[in-house]
Design a protein around this motif. Structure first.
Motif, PDB file in Angstrom:
ATOM      1  N   PHE A 209       0.830  -1.201   0.000  1.00 51.34           N
ATOM      2  CA  PHE A 209       0.000   0.000   0.000  1.00 51.34           C
ATOM      3  C   PHE A 209       0.871   1.260   0.000  1.00 51.34           C
ATOM      4  N   LYS A 210       1.954   1.205   0.782  1.00 52.35           N
ATOM      5  CA  LYS A 210       2.850   2.354   0.856  1.00 52.35           C
ATOM      6  C   LYS A 210       3.478   2.647  -0.504  1.00 52.35           C
ATOM      7  N   ASP A 211       3.911   1.591  -1.215  1.00 48.70           N
ATOM      8  CA  ASP A 211       4.477   1.762  -2.553  1.00 48.70           C
ATOM      9  C   ASP A 211       3.443   2.322  -3.522  1.00 48.70           C
ATOM     10  N   MET A 212       2.203   1.833  -3.386  1.00 42.81           N
ATOM     11  CA  MET A 212       1.153   2.290  -4.285  1.00 42.81           C
ATOM     12  C   MET A 212       0.880   3.777  -4.082  1.00 42.81           C
ATOM     13  N   PHE A 213       0.794   4.216  -2.830  1.00 44.98           N
ATOM     14  CA  PHE A 213       0.534   5.623  -2.554  1.00 44.98           C
ATOM     15  C   PHE A 213       1.695   6.509  -3.000  1.00 44.98           C
ATOM     16  N   SER A 214       2.924   5.988  -2.891  1.00 41.60           N
ATOM     17  CA  SER A 214       4.079   6.787  -3.311  1.00 41.60           C
ATOM     18  C   SER A 214       4.061   7.034  -4.817  1.00 41.60           C
ATOM     19  N   LYS A 215       3.442   6.107  -5.575  1.00 43.97           N
ATOM     20  CA  LYS A 215       3.356   6.287  -7.026  1.00 43.97           C
ATOM     21  C   LYS A 215       2.199   7.202  -7.416  1.00 43.97           C
ATOM     22  N   VAL A 216       1.199   7.318  -6.528  1.00 50.28           N
ATOM     23  CA  VAL A 216       0.064   8.189  -6.819  1.00 50.28           C
ATOM     24  C   VAL A 216       0.516   9.641  -6.860  1.00 50.28           C
ATOM     25  N   PHE A 217       1.400  10.001  -5.936  1.00 49.64           N
ATOM     26  CA  PHE A 217       1.899  11.376  -5.900  1.00 49.64           C
ATOM     27  C   PHE A 217       3.087  11.488  -6.843  1.00 49.64           C
ATOM     28  N   PRO A 218       2.969  12.244  -7.936  1.00 56.30           N
ATOM     29  CA  PRO A 218       4.086  12.361  -8.880  1.00 56.30           C
ATOM     30  C   PRO A 218       5.263  13.098  -8.258  1.00 56.30           C
ATOM     31  N   GLN A 219       6.458  12.713  -8.671  1.00 53.67           N
ATOM     32  CA  GLN A 219       7.656  13.375  -8.155  1.00 53.67           C
ATOM     33  C   GLN A 219       7.747  14.793  -8.723  1.00 53.67           C
ATOM     34  N   LYS A 220       8.074  15.723  -7.862  1.00 53.28           N
ATOM     35  CA  LYS A 220       8.175  17.120  -8.273  1.00 53.28           C
ATOM     36  C   LYS A 220       9.634  17.512  -8.447  1.00 53.28           C
ATOM     37  N   LYS A 221       9.835  18.506  -9.293  1.00 53.09           N
ATOM     38  CA  LYS A 221      11.181  19.040  -9.526  1.00 53.09           C
ATOM     39  C   LYS A 221      11.265  20.441  -8.950  1.00 53.09           C
ATOM     40  N   LYS A 222      12.424  20.766  -8.421  1.00 56.73           N
ATOM     41  CA  LYS A 222      12.632  22.089  -7.849  1.00 56.73           C
ATOM     42  C   LYS A 222      13.993  22.609  -8.294  1.00 56.73           C
ATOM     43  N   ALA A 223      14.015  23.863  -8.758  1.00 58.59           N
ATOM     44  CA  ALA A 223      15.273  24.472  -9.217  1.00 58.59           C
ATOM     45  C   ALA A 223      16.155  24.782  -8.015  1.00 58.59           C
ATOM     46  N   ARG A 224      17.405  24.334  -8.100  1.00 62.24           N
ATOM     47  CA  ARG A 224      18.367  24.609  -7.028  1.00 62.24           C
ATOM     48  C   ARG A 224      19.706  24.994  -7.619  1.00 62.24           C
ATOM     49  N   LYS A 225      20.437  25.810  -6.888  1.00 60.45           N
ATOM     50  CA  LYS A 225      21.797  26.153  -7.306  1.00 60.45           C
ATOM     51  C   LYS A 225      22.766  25.218  -6.599  1.00 60.45           C
ATOM     52  N   LEU A 226      23.586  24.553  -7.395  1.00 60.14           N
ATOM     53  CA  LEU A 226      24.532  23.578  -6.861  1.00 60.14           C
ATOM     54  C   LEU A 226      25.914  23.822  -7.436  1.00 60.14           C
ATOM     55  N   LYS A 227      26.917  23.342  -6.708  1.00 58.48           N
ATOM     56  CA  LYS A 227      28.264  23.354  -7.278  1.00 58.48           C
ATOM     57  C   LYS A 227      28.313  22.338  -8.413  1.00 58.48           C
ATOM     58  N   VAL A 228      29.167  22.600  -9.387  1.00 54.38           N
ATOM     59  CA  VAL A 228      29.234  21.772 -10.584  1.00 54.38           C
ATOM     60  C   VAL A 228      29.497  20.310 -10.224  1.00 54.38           C
ATOM     61  N   ARG A 229      30.391  20.052  -9.272  1.00 50.83           N
ATOM     62  CA  ARG A 229      30.714  18.685  -8.888  1.00 50.83           C
ATOM     63  C   ARG A 229      29.493  17.980  -8.304  1.00 50.83           C
ATOM     64  N   GLU A 230      28.725  18.688  -7.459  1.00 48.05           N
ATOM     65  CA  GLU A 230      27.514  18.091  -6.875  1.00 48.05           C
ATOM     66  C   GLU A 230      26.487  17.812  -7.964  1.00 48.05           C
ATOM     67  N   ALA A 231      26.334  18.763  -8.897  1.00 51.96           N
ATOM     68  CA  ALA A 231      25.376  18.581  -9.987  1.00 51.96           C
ATOM     69  C   ALA A 231      25.755  17.373 -10.841  1.00 51.96           C
TER      70      ALA A 231
END
Length: 455
Positions: A209-231
């Motif tokens: 059930f937990k896996d099923m609910f996790s798929k119901v909510f689509p993954q969101k993207k968020k803009a972040r500033k990162l160092k090139v190595r981390e990116a």
């Protein structure tokens, strides 16, 4: 599958575990028998069941470490469980089949890492191209917006200039000159977690059930500033995930778990009945846990979210101190499923001294490395280590025998002040000799009650 001979396996275990040669030989033979079984005709192969092992010995003598190192040598999925965590079906607690599901999860992680390593070169190449796109976004975005997503007819000279700039950036990146430069990229934000309260014995349903609910909510993207190595590291992970076939991973992991998985059941003596201990209190489902363990150990099919897993050829290694009980206090059917038994000997001063000096990851090596980060050099002459070993044996004899774990407590007590002052003592060399050890332990050595509580 690992092809080490029993002699080679024991030699590898000797690098990390002192003594206990009978136990090392027994697990080495068990591991080699797995390889031998794979070479046999399939018709006979399925008839050969693993010979499960019961390790008997006090705490801190190396039972768990032998099993863990063995699994690492073999590249096998390995999971350690405490028998006391399980309850009979119907009681509140974990059912015994959950250990097979946990082992399967570990198997999937192990195979996924191996598959990701296989495609790493291709993933790095794709990640590098995406990284260069992030470093040169302006012209690409403005062109796409102007032409409505269609590719414009770029003059040859402009295209060559853009390619030249891209190659220059590529060279700077590979030299490490851009590691601290910042880029903006879209990073996946974890979807909200949904906790499911499963009924006893229905943990697998709750997980589904937990896996099923996790798929119901689509993954969101968020803009972040990162160092090139981390990116770059994030991009490699994303590209690897695209290249790895999870269906193939799950199938391969199930095969590996079924054929080479190792389940280590610790504290099995704690689920023996109280009758052998002379107690008269309530015996909450102890024998029930043993009877629930029986079908898993002798071979059954467990339902996991990756499919059905057979336990017929999983190697079970059980361990217990058996201070207040004995192996014969287990239910007869379970005793018969652990035909190989080995007793591990208690550790004394000589073994403690070897533990401090011989293993590749000994405590002395660990503390030297830790304090070297503060530019403090510590030396452990033999006389100091001999004093520690003597003190460890003395405390174990006078209080509770916790085996080699006593050395951790004693070593920490000895270097505690030095660890605190290390940032202010850079460049110094400290010799932990016999006098130093006695000085740091004199308070607890003189007060037996203090020894009992501190060490």
């Amino acid at each position: 599958m690992n092809t080490l001979t029993p002699r080679e396996t024991v030699s590898e275990l000797d690098k990390y575990i002192v003594g206990q040669n009978p136990a090392k030989r027994m697990v080495a033979i068990a591991m080699r028998n797995r390889w031998r079984r794979q070479q046999i005709d399939p018709a006979l192969r399925d008839e050969i069941a693993p010979k499960n092992i019961l390790m008997i010995g006090p705490t801190g003598v190396g039972k768990t470490e032998i099993a863990r190192r063995l699994a690492k040598l073999a590249g096998s999925p390995f999971h350690k469980v405490e028998a006391t965590k399980f309850t009979e079906v119907g009681y509140v607690g974990r059912d015994v089949e959950s250990m097979v599901r946990d082992l399967m999860e570990l198997g999937v992680q192990l195979v996924r890492q191996e598959e990701a390593e296989k495609v790493r070169v291709k993933a790095e190449k794709s990640a590098e191209e995406r990284l260069l796109d992030l470093l040169l976004p302006a012209s690409r975005q403005s062109e796409a917006a102007f032409y409505g997503g269609a590719q414009p007819a770029v003059p040859a000279s402009a295209a060559e200039e853009a390619q030249s700039t891209r190659e220059k950036l590529r060279q700077l990146w590979r030299k490490g000159a851009l590691d601290d430069k910042q880029v903006e990229m879209d990073v996946t934000v974890p979807s909200p977690s949904v906790e499911i309260m499963a009924m006893p014995g229905m943990e697998e349903l709750g997980s589904q059930f937990k896996d099923m609910f996790s798929k119901v909510f689509p993954q969101k993207k968020k803009a972040r500033k990162l160092k090139v190595r981390e990116a770059y590291d994030i991009l490699i992970a994303e590209e690897s995930e695209k290249l790895v076939d999870m269906d193939k991973v799950a199938e391969s992991a199930r095969e590996r778990v079924e054929q080479t998985g190792i389940l280590f059941i610790d504290e099995i003596d704690k689920i023996c009945g109280r009758s052998s201990q002379g107690g008269s209190g309530p015996d909450v489902s102890r024998e029930g846990v043993q009877r629930d363990l029986l079908p898993v150990v002798e071979g059954c099919v467990v339902n996991t979210k990756y499919g059905m897993v057979k336990t017929d050829h999983i190697l079970f290694i059980a361990a217990g101190a058996f201070h207040f009980s004995k192996p014969s206090d287990l239910v007869p059917e379970l005793q018969g499923r652990f035909p190989l038994r080995v007793e591990l000997s208690a550790l004394g001063k000589d073994e403690f001294l070897r533990i401090l000096t011989e293993p590749q990851n000994s405590l002395t090596v660990q503390y030297k490395a830790l304090l070297a980060t503060e530019n403090v050099n510590i030396e452990f002459p033999l006389e100091g280590l001999d004093e520690m070993a003597s003190f460890a044996q003395k405390v174990n004899d006078e209080t509770e025998n916790i085996g080699a774990r006593r050395l951790y407590t004693i070593m920490e007590k000895i270097v505690q002040d030095l660890s605190f002052e290390a940032p202010d003592r850079g460049g110094e060399t400290v010799v932990i000799d016999r006098a130093y050890v006695r000085d740091k332990l004199k308070d607890v050595a003189e007060d037996r009650d203090l020894t009992r509580y501190i060490l």
